[in-house]
Design a protein around this motif. Sequence first.
Motif, short mmCIF file in Angstrom:
data_model
loop_
_atom_site.label_atom_id
_atom_site.label_comp_id
_atom_site.label_asym_id
_atom_site.label_seq_id
_atom_site.Cartn_x
_atom_site.Cartn_y
_atom_site.Cartn_z
N LEU A 152 16.98 114.24 -6.12
CA LEU A 152 15.76 113.86 -5.40
C LEU A 152 15.71 112.34 -5.24
O LEU A 152 15.90 111.61 -6.20
CB LEU A 152 14.55 114.33 -6.21
N ARG A 153 15.44 111.87 -4.02
CA ARG A 153 15.34 110.42 -3.77
C ARG A 153 14.39 110.19 -2.61
O ARG A 153 14.50 110.86 -1.59
CB ARG A 153 16.74 109.87 -3.44
N ARG A 154 13.51 109.24 -2.74
CA ARG A 154 12.51 108.93 -1.72
C ARG A 154 11.78 110.20 -1.27
O ARG A 154 11.53 110.43 -0.08
CB ARG A 154 13.16 108.20 -0.53
N GLY A 155 11.54 111.09 -2.26
CA GLY A 155 10.77 112.31 -2.02
C GLY A 155 11.53 113.40 -1.29
O GLY A 155 10.93 114.41 -0.90
N ARG A 156 12.83 113.22 -1.09
CA ARG A 156 13.61 114.25 -0.37
C ARG A 156 14.90 114.53 -1.14
O ARG A 156 15.31 113.74 -1.99
CB ARG A 156 14.01 113.74 1.02
N PRO A 157 15.58 115.66 -0.78
CA PRO A 157 16.88 115.90 -1.42
C PRO A 157 17.80 114.70 -1.20
O PRO A 157 17.75 114.07 -0.14
CB PRO A 157 17.41 117.13 -0.68
N THR A 158 18.60 114.35 -2.21
CA THR A 158 19.50 113.20 -2.07
C THR A 158 20.51 113.48 -0.96
O THR A 158 20.71 114.63 -0.54
CB THR A 158 20.24 112.91 -3.40
N CYS A 159 21.16 112.41 -0.51
CA CYS A 159 22.04 112.50 0.67
C CYS A 159 23.15 113.56 0.47
O CYS A 159 23.41 114.38 1.36
CB CYS A 159 22.63 111.12 0.92
N HIS A 160 23.78 113.56 -0.73
CA HIS A 160 24.89 114.51 -0.92
C HIS A 160 24.39 115.95 -1.04
O HIS A 160 25.14 116.89 -0.75
CB HIS A 160 25.75 114.13 -2.14
N VAL A 161 23.14 116.13 -1.47
CA VAL A 161 22.58 117.49 -1.55
C VAL A 161 22.27 117.98 -0.13
O VAL A 161 22.58 119.12 0.22
CB VAL A 161 21.30 117.51 -2.43
N ARG A 162 21.69 117.10 0.69
CA ARG A 162 21.33 117.47 2.06
C ARG A 162 22.58 117.66 2.93
O ARG A 162 22.64 118.54 3.77
CB ARG A 162 20.42 116.38 2.64
N TYR A 163 23.60 116.80 2.72
CA TYR A 163 24.83 116.89 3.52
C TYR A 163 25.95 117.39 2.60
O TYR A 163 25.95 118.56 2.24
CB TYR A 163 25.12 115.53 4.18
N SER A 164 26.86 116.50 2.23
CA SER A 164 27.91 116.89 1.26
C SER A 164 28.31 115.61 0.53
O SER A 164 27.96 114.51 0.97
CB SER A 164 29.12 117.46 1.99
N GLU A 165 29.05 115.76 -0.54
CA GLU A 165 29.48 114.57 -1.29
C GLU A 165 30.29 113.64 -0.42
O GLU A 165 30.09 112.42 -0.42
CB GLU A 165 30.35 115.02 -2.47
N ALA A 166 31.23 114.23 0.33
CA ALA A 166 32.10 113.40 1.18
C ALA A 166 31.28 112.65 2.22
O ALA A 166 31.48 111.45 2.45
CB ALA A 166 33.16 114.28 1.84
#
Length: 304
Positions: free
Chosen positions: A99-113
Motif C-alpha cells: 500500500l502506498r499513497r492510499g493505493r496498491p503499490t506499483c508492483h502490486v498494481r502492475y508487476s515487479e518488472a
Amino acid sequence: MTESGEVSKLDEYIRNASQTINGLLERVFDASQTDVTAEAARYSLIAGGKRIRPILLLLTGDLLEAERESLMPFACAIEMIHTYSLIHDDLPCMDDDTLRRGRPTCHVRYSEATALLAGDALLNGAYELILEQCSRSTPGAMRAGIYIAECAGIKGMIGGQSEDIATNCIHITTDRLYSIHRKKTGALIHASIMVPFVYLCEPGDKEEVRLALESFSGHLGLSFQIKDDLLDASSTSEQMGKTVGKDEADGKATFVTVFGYEEAERLFHAEALETYRALDSLANMGYDTALLVALTQKLHEREK
Ligand code: GRG
C-alpha cells in the motif's frame, strides 16, 4: 507559533503550487503514452503525494527571490526522484509493501518488472528535465543539477538506503541510525531546500545564509523522519495510506524501535526546535520566513 492568516496563506500557496507542479508532471508522463511502464510511472506519480519537496524548493526560492520558472524543472525532478525511490523501496526485494499513497503499490498494481522499469523511467525523466534546464540556462542550473545528483546518489539517498539494508536490526549505534536517516530521507529534503541557494549563489557567496539553510534542512529531514516513525507506531494504515507497524514486525531500526516511543518523541521535539532556530536566524538576516515557518509547523503537526 504561526498566525491563522499565515496558515490560510500557506494553504493557498500549496494549492496553487501543487496545481503548477502537477500540471508539469502530467505533461512529462502524459496519459497518451500507452506503454505499460509509462502508465505505471504515471500511476505512482499522479497518485496524490503531498508534494512536500517541490513546495519546500519553491518556498525557499521565493525566500531568496529566485525566478520561479527557472526552478520549476528542479522542483518536479526532485518529486520524480522521490516517487521512483518509493516505488523501488516498496518492491519485494526491499520493503515488500502493498500500500502506498492510499493505493496498491506499483508492483502490486502492475508487476515487479514493470515497477522496476517505472522507477528507472522516473529517474531518467528527472535528469531529462534537469539537463534541458541546464542547456538553456546559467551555470547555476548546472550547479543545482549536480547538487541533486549528489544528494540522490550514493553519498545521499541511495547510500542511506544501502546502509539501512545492511543494518537490518535494532541493535545499532545512535550515530549510525542518524547517519542512515540523514541520507535516506534527509538528503532529498536537504536538496529541495538548498537547490535555490546553489542555483543563485557562487561557491563562497553568502556563507551565513548557506549555513542557516543547511541547518534548517538537516534538522527538518530528521524531524520529518522521526515524525514518520512516530506516526508509523501510532496510526492506522487507512490514515497513513501505507502499511504501518511493519518496521517493528520486520525488526527494522527506526527511532521508535531503537529508542522507544517517548524518547523518540523527545528527539523529535529537539530536532523540531532546531528547525525554528535556523528559520529565526534567517528572519534576523531580513528574510521573510513566514510561509516556511508555517509549512514546517504543518509538517511537524501532520497526521499522515
Ligand atoms: C529505493 C533508492 C531507494 C531509496 C529509498 C526515501 C526512501 C529511500 C525510502 C522511503 C522509506 C520511507 C517511507 C521513509 C519515511 C520517510 C518518507 C520518505 C516518507 C514518504 O515521504 P512523504 O511523506 O510521501 O513525502 P508522499 O507520498 O506524500 O510523497
